[in-house]
Design a protein around this motif. Structure first.
Motif, PDB file in Angstrom:
ATOM      1  N   LEU A  93     -36.379 -13.770  24.849  1.00 55.88           N
ATOM      2  CA  LEU A  93     -35.207 -13.482  24.034  1.00 55.88           C
ATOM      3  C   LEU A  93     -35.082 -14.588  22.992  1.00 55.88           C
ATOM      4  CD1 LEU A  93     -32.593 -11.906  23.431  1.00 55.88           C
ATOM      5  CD2 LEU A  93     -31.453 -13.382  25.113  1.00 55.88           C
ATOM      6  N   ILE A  94     -35.091 -14.198  21.719  1.00 54.90           N
ATOM      7  CA  ILE A  94     -34.956 -15.149  20.613  1.00 54.90           C
ATOM      8  C   ILE A  94     -33.617 -14.861  19.939  1.00 54.90           C
ATOM      9  CG2 ILE A  94     -35.941 -15.975  18.450  1.00 54.90           C
ATOM     10  CD1 ILE A  94     -38.648 -14.790  19.482  1.00 54.90           C
ATOM     11  N   GLN A  95     -32.761 -15.882  19.846  1.00 53.71           N
ATOM     12  CA  GLN A  95     -31.448 -15.742  19.210  1.00 53.71           C
ATOM     13  C   GLN A  95     -31.386 -16.687  18.018  1.00 53.71           C
ATOM     14  OE1 GLN A  95     -28.176 -15.188  22.304  1.00 53.71           O
ATOM     15  NE2 GLN A  95     -29.786 -16.225  23.471  1.00 53.71           N
ATOM     16  N   ILE A  96     -31.121 -16.113  16.849  1.00 55.08           N
ATOM     17  CA  ILE A  96     -31.081 -16.898  15.614  1.00 55.08           C
ATOM     18  C   ILE A  96     -29.832 -16.511  14.836  1.00 55.08           C
ATOM     19  CG2 ILE A  96     -32.251 -17.457  13.457  1.00 55.08           C
ATOM     20  CD1 ILE A  96     -34.875 -16.589  14.792  1.00 55.08           C
ATOM     21  N   GLY A  97     -28.894 -17.421  14.753  1.00 60.36           N
ATOM     22  CA  GLY A  97     -27.697 -17.219  13.939  1.00 60.36           C
ATOM     23  C   GLY A  97     -26.999 -15.883  14.143  1.00 60.36           C
ATOM     24  N   GLY A  98     -26.788 -15.469  15.373  1.00 62.30           N
ATOM     25  CA  GLY A  98     -26.094 -14.217  15.646  1.00 62.30           C
ATOM     26  C   GLY A  98     -27.008 -13.011  15.819  1.00 62.30           C
ATOM     27  N   TRP A  99     -28.270 -13.142  15.474  1.00 57.82           N
ATOM     28  CA  TRP A  99     -29.253 -12.067  15.668  1.00 57.82           C
ATOM     29  C   TRP A  99     -29.969 -12.276  16.990  1.00 57.82           C
ATOM     30  CZ3 TRP A  99     -30.438  -7.968  12.411  1.00 57.82           C
ATOM     31  CH2 TRP A  99     -29.784  -7.970  11.199  1.00 57.82           C
ATOM     32  N   ARG A 100     -30.286 -11.173  17.692  1.00 56.32           N
ATOM     33  CA  ARG A 100     -31.042 -11.239  18.945  1.00 56.32           C
ATOM     34  C   ARG A 100     -32.288 -10.390  18.826  1.00 56.32           C
ATOM     35  NH1 ARG A 100     -26.309 -10.324  23.383  1.00 56.32           N
ATOM     36  NH2 ARG A 100     -25.215 -12.265  22.971  1.00 56.32           N
ATOM     37  N   LEU A 101     -33.418 -10.961  19.223  1.00 56.72           N
ATOM     38  CA  LEU A 101     -34.688 -10.259  19.199  1.00 56.72           C
ATOM     39  C   LEU A 101     -35.303 -10.372  20.592  1.00 56.72           C
ATOM     40  CD1 LEU A 101     -37.010  -8.853  17.675  1.00 56.72           C
ATOM     41  CD2 LEU A 101     -37.882 -11.140  17.162  1.00 56.72           C
ATOM     42  N   LEU A 102     -35.496  -9.236  21.256  1.00 60.65           N
ATOM     43  CA  LEU A 102     -36.103  -9.217  22.579  1.00 60.65           C
ATOM     44  C   LEU A 102     -37.536  -8.764  22.410  1.00 60.65           C
ATOM     45  CD1 LEU A 102     -35.575  -9.645  25.581  1.00 60.65           C
ATOM     46  CD2 LEU A 102     -34.934  -7.236  25.719  1.00 60.65           C
ATOM     47  N   THR A 103     -38.482  -9.639  22.746  1.00 55.83           N
ATOM     48  CA  THR A 103     -39.888  -9.342  22.537  1.00 55.83           C
ATOM     49  C   THR A 103     -40.515  -8.711  23.769  1.00 55.83           C
ATOM     50  OG1 THR A 103     -40.630 -11.499  23.319  1.00 55.83           O
ATOM     51  CG2 THR A 103     -40.095 -11.312  20.988  1.00 55.83           C
ATOM     52  N   ASP A 104     -41.386  -7.750  23.552  1.00 60.17           N
ATOM     53  CA  ASP A 104     -42.179  -7.120  24.612  1.00 60.17           C
ATOM     54  C   ASP A 104     -41.324  -6.655  25.781  1.00 60.17           C
ATOM     55  OD1 ASP A 104     -45.010  -7.934  26.659  1.00 60.17           O
ATOM     56  OD2 ASP A 104     -44.633  -6.162  25.466  1.00 60.17           O
ATOM     57  N   ALA A 105     -40.216  -6.084  25.459  1.00 61.63           N
ATOM     58  CA  ALA A 105     -39.307  -5.634  26.519  1.00 61.63           C
ATOM     59  C   ALA A 105     -39.752  -4.286  27.088  1.00 61.63           C
ATOM     60  CB  ALA A 105     -37.911  -5.501  25.954  1.00 61.63           C
ATOM     61  N   THR A 106     -39.870  -4.218  28.392  1.00 63.90           N
ATOM     62  CA  THR A 106     -40.141  -2.950  29.068  1.00 63.90           C
ATOM     63  C   THR A 106     -39.128  -2.825  30.191  1.00 63.90           C
ATOM     64  OG1 THR A 106     -41.750  -3.981  30.532  1.00 63.90           O
ATOM     65  CG2 THR A 106     -42.614  -2.932  28.551  1.00 63.90           C
ATOM     66  N   PHE A 107     -38.190  -1.914  30.031  1.00 63.82           N
ATOM     67  CA  PHE A 107     -37.144  -1.739  31.020  1.00 63.82           C
ATOM     68  C   PHE A 107     -37.431  -0.575  31.957  1.00 63.82           C
ATOM     69  CE2 PHE A 107     -34.915  -3.870  27.492  1.00 63.82           C
ATOM     70  CZ  PHE A 107     -34.524  -4.999  28.169  1.00 63.82           C
ATOM     71  N   ASP A 108     -38.615  -0.003  31.839  1.00 64.86           N
ATOM     72  CA  ASP A 108     -38.967   1.106  32.717  1.00 64.86           C
ATOM     73  C   ASP A 108     -39.324   0.586  34.112  1.00 64.86           C
ATOM     74  OD1 ASP A 108     -41.114  -0.115  31.446  1.00 64.86           O
ATOM     75  OD2 ASP A 108     -42.420   1.591  31.753  1.00 64.86           O
ATOM     76  N   PRO A 109     -39.203   1.422  35.122  1.00 64.79           N
ATOM     77  CA  PRO A 109     -39.492   0.997  36.484  1.00 64.79           C
ATOM     78  C   PRO A 109     -41.005   0.832  36.711  1.00 64.79           C
ATOM     79  CG  PRO A 109     -38.977   3.331  36.454  1.00 64.79           C
ATOM     80  CD  PRO A 109     -38.735   2.812  35.063  1.00 64.79           C
ATOM     81  N   PRO A 110     -41.386   0.135  37.781  1.00 63.27           N
ATOM     82  CA  PRO A 110     -42.810  -0.028  38.072  1.00 63.27           C
ATOM     83  C   PRO A 110     -43.456   1.296  38.475  1.00 63.27           C
ATOM     84  CG  PRO A 110     -41.479  -0.954  39.836  1.00 63.27           C
ATOM     85  CD  PRO A 110     -40.543  -0.550  38.744  1.00 63.27           C
ATOM     86  N   GLY A 111     -44.782   1.341  38.364  1.00 64.35           N
ATOM     87  CA  GLY A 111     -45.533   2.504  38.808  1.00 64.35           C
ATOM     88  C   GLY A 111     -46.209   3.281  37.699  1.00 64.35           C
ATOM     89  N   ARG A 112     -45.726   3.163  36.477  1.00 66.09           N
ATOM     90  CA  ARG A 112     -46.318   3.916  35.374  1.00 66.09           C
ATOM     91  C   ARG A 112     -47.630   3.283  34.934  1.00 66.09           C
ATOM     92  NH1 ARG A 112     -43.749   5.169  29.412  1.00 66.09           N
ATOM     93  NH2 ARG A 112     -45.604   6.184  28.634  1.00 66.09           N
ATOM     94  N   THR A 113     -48.570   4.128  34.521  1.00 66.95           N
ATOM     95  CA  THR A 113     -49.844   3.664  33.990  1.00 66.95           C
ATOM     96  C   THR A 113     -49.848   3.877  32.484  1.00 66.95           C
ATOM     97  OG1 THR A 113     -50.996   4.163  36.039  1.00 66.95           O
ATOM     98  CG2 THR A 113     -52.351   3.972  34.066  1.00 66.95           C
ATOM     99  N   TYR A 114     -50.259   2.855  31.730  1.00 66.09           N
ATOM    100  CA  TYR A 114     -50.290   2.896  30.278  1.00 66.09           C
ATOM    101  C   TYR A 114     -51.740   2.899  29.803  1.00 66.09           C
ATOM    102  CZ  TYR A 114     -45.431   1.608  30.794  1.00 66.09           C
ATOM    103  OH  TYR A 114     -44.104   1.587  31.140  1.00 66.09           O
ATOM    104  N   PRO A 115     -52.197   3.986  29.194  1.00 63.56           N
ATOM    105  CA  PRO A 115     -53.578   4.035  28.704  1.00 63.56           C
ATOM    106  C   PRO A 115     -53.727   3.267  27.386  1.00 63.56           C
ATOM    107  CG  PRO A 115     -52.475   6.113  28.254  1.00 63.56           C
ATOM    108  CD  PRO A 115     -51.498   5.259  29.024  1.00 63.56           C
ATOM    109  N   PHE A 116     -54.841   2.544  27.257  1.00 62.32           N
ATOM    110  CA  PHE A 116     -55.117   1.786  26.037  1.00 62.32           C
ATOM    111  C   PHE A 116     -56.248   2.399  25.222  1.00 62.32           C
ATOM    112  CE2 PHE A 116     -53.663  -1.804  28.880  1.00 62.32           C
ATOM    113  CZ  PHE A 116     -52.388  -1.829  28.370  1.00 62.32           C
ATOM    114  N   GLY A 117     -56.914   3.406  25.780  1.00 64.20           N
ATOM    115  CA  GLY A 117     -58.073   3.982  25.100  1.00 64.20           C
ATOM    116  C   GLY A 117     -59.359   3.383  25.632  1.00 64.20           C
ATOM    117  N   TRP A 118     -60.482   3.988  25.280  1.00 63.73           N
ATOM    118  CA  TRP A 118     -61.804   3.538  25.701  1.00 63.73           C
ATOM    119  C   TRP A 118     -61.911   3.437  27.218  1.00 63.73           C
ATOM    120  CZ3 TRP A 118     -65.595   3.244  22.071  1.00 63.73           C
ATOM    121  CH2 TRP A 118     -65.172   3.189  20.754  1.00 63.73           C
TER     122      TRP A 118
END
Length: 66
Positions: A15-40
């Protein structure tokens, strides 16, 4: 630049907070168990849940009345 705050949440999530702005990086709020394909023929499977619970951002268009 003033008022900069960086909070490591867990894994790659930060979580990056800069002068009132909030930026959440690489956030994944989904539950465990899902598979994410990347290709190849590669993929990644989420093994754990989010490090923090998801809380929706306030609607800035309609400020809360006191």
């Amino acid at each position: 630049m003033r008022d900069v705050r960086i909070t490591h949440i867990g894994g790659p999530t930060t979580l990056i907070q800069i002068g009132g702005w909030r930026l959440l990086t690489d956030a994944t709020f989904d539950p465990p168990g899902r598979t994410y394909p990347f290709g190849w023929g590669t993929s990644s499977r989420k093994l754990t849940g989010p490090a923090r619970r998801h809380r929706p951002a306030p609607d800035r268009r309609h400020p809360a009345q006191p």
